[in-house]
Design an enzyme around this catalytic site. Sequence first.
Site, PDB file in Angstrom:
ATOM      1  CD  GLU A  21      -0.189  -0.533  -3.695  1.00 18.86           C
ATOM      2  OE1 GLU A  21      -0.873   0.057  -2.856  1.00 18.86           O
ATOM      3  OE2 GLU A  21       0.034  -1.748  -3.656  1.00 18.86           O
ATOM      4  CB  ALA A  57      -0.969   0.005   1.176  1.00 14.08           C
TER       5      ALA A  57
END
Length: 264
Positions: A212, A10
Amino acid sequence: KVANTSATAASTGADLNGKAAQDAARQIRERLAACAAARHGGQAQDVRFANDKVHVSGRTLDFATLVGEAYLDRVQLWSDGFYATPGLSWDKDTMQGRPFYYFAYGAAVSEVIVDTLTGEWKLLRADILHDAGKSLNPAVDIGQVEGAFIQGMGWLTTEELVWHPGSGKLTTHAPSTYKIPTANDCPPVFNVQLFEGRNFEDSIHRSKAVGEPPLLLPFSVFFAIRDAVSAVGGHRVDPPLRAPATSEAILTAIGAVQRANAGG
């Protein structure tokens, strides 16, 4: 080795590890400043470090010299650090709180060409602007944006999962059966820039994670394909294009638009 360390998933690698490293470095700096003041006079808070030099009580020392002095004075020259993102909260029942420390933003415009007889398509150009805060390394961040864009393009266009109708076993289990994008899928015109602006929150050097977030920018590719399909009917019909927009899915959507346009 760090016991029980968290994963760098993440996009947390630079944010968490960077701030922890900063915390460790700050502790070493404070020890060195105290050592310099004890040896050369003045107050520890007045000691300055800049350009491999140490400025203390009107004197200028090489940084290596102070490190040597600290070693002789048995000052600890290593440290560890820890960082926990502040101010986060989330109540799953009320769906209220602050689950993210900050947000990253981006924009992308894509140009595609679609073969209406086969459903094949090609990305001709992509222009991307992405928010990485005060980038820690622009070359690395631009590479991350480029990679995430092409990866996301595969996710939205070619990477179709297929399960066996009887056993339920995943049949698209390897690159031999699962179409991932390659360097040949990069557009001939690929412009990527980083938005110039510091992170409002106190992240490491006011940067923003860039691993991301750019994965969502290739939605511009999907919607460019969808717009091209819509053009078959003069933009009078909403194309039923699904993701991933494989050539088969594109051809199916083209057929639906043509039939709707013909009143069938």
